[in-house]
Design an enzyme around this catalytic site. Structure first.
Site, PDB file in Angstrom:
ATOM      1  N   GLY A  19       1.034  -1.125  -0.136  1.00 27.05           N
ATOM      2  CA  GLY A  19       0.150  -0.063  -0.082  1.00 27.05           C
ATOM      3  C   GLY A  19       0.430   1.201   0.168  1.00 27.05           C
ATOM      4  O   GLY A  19       0.516   2.087   0.748  1.00 27.05           O
ATOM      5  N   ALA A  20       2.058   1.489  -0.144  1.00 34.96           N
ATOM      6  CA  ALA A  20       2.868   2.486  -0.709  1.00 34.96           C
ATOM      7  C   ALA A  20       2.819   3.462  -1.236  1.00 34.96           C
ATOM      8  O   ALA A  20       3.537   4.047  -2.181  1.00 34.96           O
ATOM      9  CB  ALA A  20       4.109   1.558  -0.704  1.00 34.96           C
ATOM     10  N   ASN A  21       1.370   3.119  -2.045  1.00 37.11           N
ATOM     11  CA  ASN A  21       1.418   4.467  -3.141  1.00 37.11           C
ATOM     12  C   ASN A  21       0.239   5.389  -3.045  1.00 37.11           C
ATOM     13  O   ASN A  21       0.020   6.587  -3.230  1.00 37.11           O
ATOM     14  CB  ASN A  21       0.465   3.536  -4.436  1.00 37.11           C
ATOM     15  CG  ASN A  21      -1.327   2.937  -4.071  1.00 37.11           C
ATOM     16  OD1 ASN A  21      -0.964   2.410  -2.730  1.00 37.11           O
ATOM     17  ND2 ASN A  21      -1.528   3.047  -4.532  1.00 37.11           N
TER      18      ASN A  21
ATOM     19  N   ILE B 268       0.469   6.970   4.159  1.00 33.18           N
ATOM     20  CA  ILE B 268       1.870   6.872   5.085  1.00 33.18           C
ATOM     21  C   ILE B 268       2.618   5.525   4.363  1.00 33.18           C
ATOM     22  O   ILE B 268       3.613   5.631   5.130  1.00 33.18           O
ATOM     23  CB  ILE B 268       1.292   5.791   6.858  1.00 33.18           C
ATOM     24  CG1 ILE B 268      -0.268   7.106   7.293  1.00 33.18           C
ATOM     25  CG2 ILE B 268       2.797   5.424   7.372  1.00 33.18           C
ATOM     26  CD1 ILE B 268      -0.268   5.121   8.599  1.00 33.18           C
TER      27      ILE B 268
ATOM     28  N   SER C 273      -2.999  -0.164  15.070  1.00 31.88           N
ATOM     29  CA  SER C 273      -3.824   1.231  15.270  1.00 31.88           C
ATOM     30  C   SER C 273      -3.990   1.001  16.369  1.00 31.88           C
ATOM     31  O   SER C 273      -4.701   0.384  17.604  1.00 31.88           O
ATOM     32  CB  SER C 273      -4.918   1.150  14.338  1.00 31.88           C
ATOM     33  OG  SER C 273      -5.657   1.928  15.155  1.00 31.88           O
TER      34      SER C 273
ATOM     35  N   TYR D 261     -13.127  -2.915  11.907  1.00 31.28           N
ATOM     36  CA  TYR D 261     -12.198  -2.224  11.415  1.00 31.28           C
ATOM     37  C   TYR D 261     -11.033  -2.464  12.566  1.00 31.28           C
ATOM     38  O   TYR D 261      -9.917  -2.818  12.944  1.00 31.28           O
ATOM     39  CB  TYR D 261     -11.681  -0.663  11.576  1.00 31.28           C
ATOM     40  CG  TYR D 261     -10.375  -0.099  11.822  1.00 31.28           C
ATOM     41  CD1 TYR D 261      -9.814  -0.334  10.084  1.00 31.28           C
ATOM     42  CD2 TYR D 261     -10.016   0.373  12.098  1.00 31.28           C
ATOM     43  CE1 TYR D 261      -8.296   0.199  10.155  1.00 31.28           C
ATOM     44  CE2 TYR D 261      -8.788   1.499  12.297  1.00 31.28           C
ATOM     45  CZ  TYR D 261      -8.211   0.751  11.073  1.00 31.28           C
ATOM     46  OH  TYR D 261      -6.586   1.667  10.741  1.00 31.28           O
TER      47      TYR D 261
END
Length: 302
Positions: free
Chosen positions: A28-30, A33, A156, A181
């Protein structure tokens, strides 16, 4: 206001550690964070940007390449909501790379309406926990042989509100997207705890091999896009939220800080150890979640 802003920004990773000759994968580096974590690590060494949307990934990677001067920022397709995609990603990575030193399980979904992954898992559990569980399993041997190596799981503070509902893991009997979540973030903490326990003494050549989890802080990012109310609140209170760059600090810290060389199974926030909920310290639940996860994914991980 300046003092308040500094307080909101939280801890900063001060490590100047270089990663020459080392390889890091960030899921998820696009965006958010993940993108800021990739930007920081690209100043230090080779980064694999693993994301579902290749076009967005390439846009982020070319921006990072231009800014850091590092051409070794490579985009690979990875859809954590599909185990076929996870297996293909791992297969290609292992065929092309000899070593892996840092795996940052960063990607996540939040507040999704009730929906299923390609394999029929509830979306939060499937992406945030099971997808990363499978990815780690497939890359584990490579990480072991590359030790010293680190696995970093982005959890989280929301894990405090989570429970592992073994009787209804996929939310078919009752579903609340906020709680779903929280449950998945608790799963991240328990996975890290059990993984660290199993990894002790398993690295090659006596080099350290660690797994830690973290809370990035309340960050102004796209993660709340599934909730109109949260999107509005995030805009109104943006002054009191971390920027993605500030939110990435603890991920970077867990990935590179020299003082964490032999620290494993811990949970961090603002670049320091943080309090884990009693449910997040339950070893029996952690062991049960491990075996149920293996069962759901059809893998044997002893």
């Amino acid at each position: 206001p300046l003092f308040c802003r500094r307080y909101v920004a939280g801890g900063q990773c001060k490590s100047a550690a270089r990663l020459e000759g080392k390889v890091a994968i960030i899921t998820g580096a696009n965006t958010g964070i993940g993108k800021e974590t990739a930007r920081d690590l690209a100043r230090r060494g080779k980064v694999i940007v693993a994301c579902r949307d290749i076009a967005k990934g390439e846009a982020a990677a070319s921006e990072i390449r231009a800014e850091t001067g590092n051409q070794q920022v490579i985009v690979k397709k990875l859809d954590l909501a599909d185990t076929k995609s996870i297996r293909e990603f791992a297969e290609k990575f292992l065929a092309e790379e000899k070593e892996l030193h840092i795996l940052i399980n960063n990607a996540g979904v939040m507040l999704c309406p009730h929906s299923k992954t390609a394999d029929g898992f509830e979306m939060h559990l499937g992406v945030n926990h099971l997808g990363h569980f499978l990815l780690t399993f497939l890359l584990l041997e490579c990480l072991k042989q590359s030790a010293p190596a680190r696995i970093v799981n982005v959890s989280s503070l929301a894990h405090h509100g989570g429970r592992i509902r073994f009787h209804d893991l996929h939310g078919e009997k009752s579903y609340n997207r906020g709680l779903a979540y929280c449950h998945s973030k608790l799963a991240n903490v328990l996975f890290t705890r059990e993984l660290a326990r199993r990894l002790q003494g398993k690295s090659q050549r006596g080099a350290e091999f660690t797994a830690n989890a973290l809370h990035p802080g309340s960050v102004h990012s796209e993660l709340v896009r599934h909730s109109f109310v949260m999107t509005c609140l995030w805009k109104i209170f943006s002054f009191f939220l971390k920027t993605p760059q500030e939110g990435a600090q603890t991920s970077v810290y867990c990935a590179v800080a020299e003082e964490l060389d032999s620290v494993t199974g811990q949970y961090f926030s603002d670049c320091q150890p943080a309090y884990v909920s009693p449910r997040g310290r339950d070893d029996e639940t952690a062991k049960k979640l491990w075996s149920v996860s293996c069962e759901l994914l059809g893998i044997q991980w002893d």
